[in-house]
Design an enzyme around this catalytic site. Structure first.
Site, short mmCIF file in Angstrom:
data_model
loop_
_atom_site.label_atom_id
_atom_site.label_comp_id
_atom_site.label_asym_id
_atom_site.label_seq_id
_atom_site.Cartn_x
_atom_site.Cartn_y
_atom_site.Cartn_z
N GLY A 166 66.60 48.68 -80.36
CA GLY A 166 67.87 48.89 -81.03
C GLY A 166 68.93 49.41 -80.08
CE LYS B 196 67.98 51.06 -75.76
NZ LYS B 196 67.68 51.51 -77.15
CD GLU C 291 65.22 53.60 -75.98
OE1 GLU C 291 64.85 53.70 -77.15
OE2 GLU C 291 66.38 53.88 -75.62
C1 5RP Z 1 66.55 55.48 -78.98
C2 5RP Z 1 67.58 54.42 -79.01
C3 5RP Z 1 67.75 53.67 -80.29
O1 5RP Z 1 67.56 52.31 -80.04
C4 5RP Z 1 69.13 53.91 -80.83
O2 5RP Z 1 69.32 55.29 -80.98
C5 5RP Z 1 69.32 53.22 -82.18
O3 5RP Z 1 68.55 53.83 -83.14
P1 5RP Z 1 68.48 53.32 -84.63
O4 5RP Z 1 67.79 51.99 -84.62
O5 5RP Z 1 67.66 54.39 -85.33
O6 5RP Z 1 69.88 53.24 -85.16
O7 5RP Z 1 68.27 54.15 -78.07
O8 5RP Z 1 66.59 56.20 -77.78
#
Ligand code: 5RP
Length: 218
Positions: A82, A94, A103
């Site tokens: 995501g 992110k 990530e």
């Molecule tokens: C985690 C991330 C996630 O991908 C980002 O925060 C999006 O999160 P969500 O899908 O809960 O909206 O980078 O480190």
């Protein structure tokens, strides 16, 4: 359609990019969790997964999906994760879930990065979402002072430690007009482990859940 339904639709849309025998890189967060749950339905088709966080590894294992160490695979055909913000150039912010360093490593090791999100994450310019930066604990104050010089207002994520034992500064007040330059610049501050701008290695495909349909940007 609710935001949760849009996330689910995007997560399920990412299944189309998976080929038999793939080892899948898997991201972190609520949208990635929908993807993991969907992946469980086709787990016989894949050869395992590499997780971008301890939380993701646990969820994969709970579904009976084999979790592999990144060092044990020659590379990954695909990474699904995501984002907190995305532009039409597929540059991302992110790290809202704090997993940005792993990530970025898994994204970097993958041939194709499929970013899944609800369409509210699509923005013209990155920076309204406070930029997460993972920092070595002893460098916290030094890095914060440098970020102020860059026009940011850093805020320590209270009581939070990353899977790597480090801290997160969430940086407000940044308008990121050139994400590639800004990623390089902020990564160069001594004590920064990773900045949550994903522009040097952007997503290859954005799969965005919308009111009625998926929007694909590539
Ligand atoms: C985690 C991330 C996630 O991908 C980002 O925060 C999006 O999160 P969500 O899908 O809960 O909206 O980078 O480190």
């Amino acid at each position: 359609m609710s935001t949760e339904k849009k996330k689910l639709a995007a997560a399920e849309g990412a299944l189309d990019y998976i080929q038999a025998g793939d080892v899948i890189g898997v991201g972190t967060g609520s949208t990635a969790n929908y993807f993991i749950d969907a992946l469980a339905g086709i787990k016989g088709k894949i050869d395992g997964a590499v997780a971008s966080s301890e939380a993701t590894a646990k969820r994969l294992k709970n579904h009976g999906i084999q979790v592999l160490d990144l060092n044990s695979v020659p590379g990954l055909p695909i990474y699904v994760d995501g984002a907190d913000e995305a532009t039409s150039h597929r540059h991302l912010i992110k790290g809202g879930g704090g997993a940005l360093t792993r990530e970025k490593i898994v994204a970097g090791a993958s041939e194709k990065f499929i970013c899944i999100a609800d369409d509210t994450k699509l923005v013209d310019t990155l920076g309204a979402f406070p930029l997460p930066i993972e920092v070595i604990p002893m460098a916290r104050s030094h890095v914060a002072r440098q970020l102020v010089k860059h026009g940011g207002i850093p805020e320590l994520r209270d009581g939070y430690k990353t899977d790597n034992g480090n801290l997160i500064l969430d940086v407000h007040n940044l308008t990121i007009l050139n994400p590639i330059d800004k990623e390089r610049e902020l990564n160069n501050i001594a004590g920064v482990v990773t900045v949550g701008i994903f522009a040097l290695r952007p997503a290859d495909i954005l799969v965005l859940g919308g009111e009625s349909d998926l929007q694909i940007i590539q």
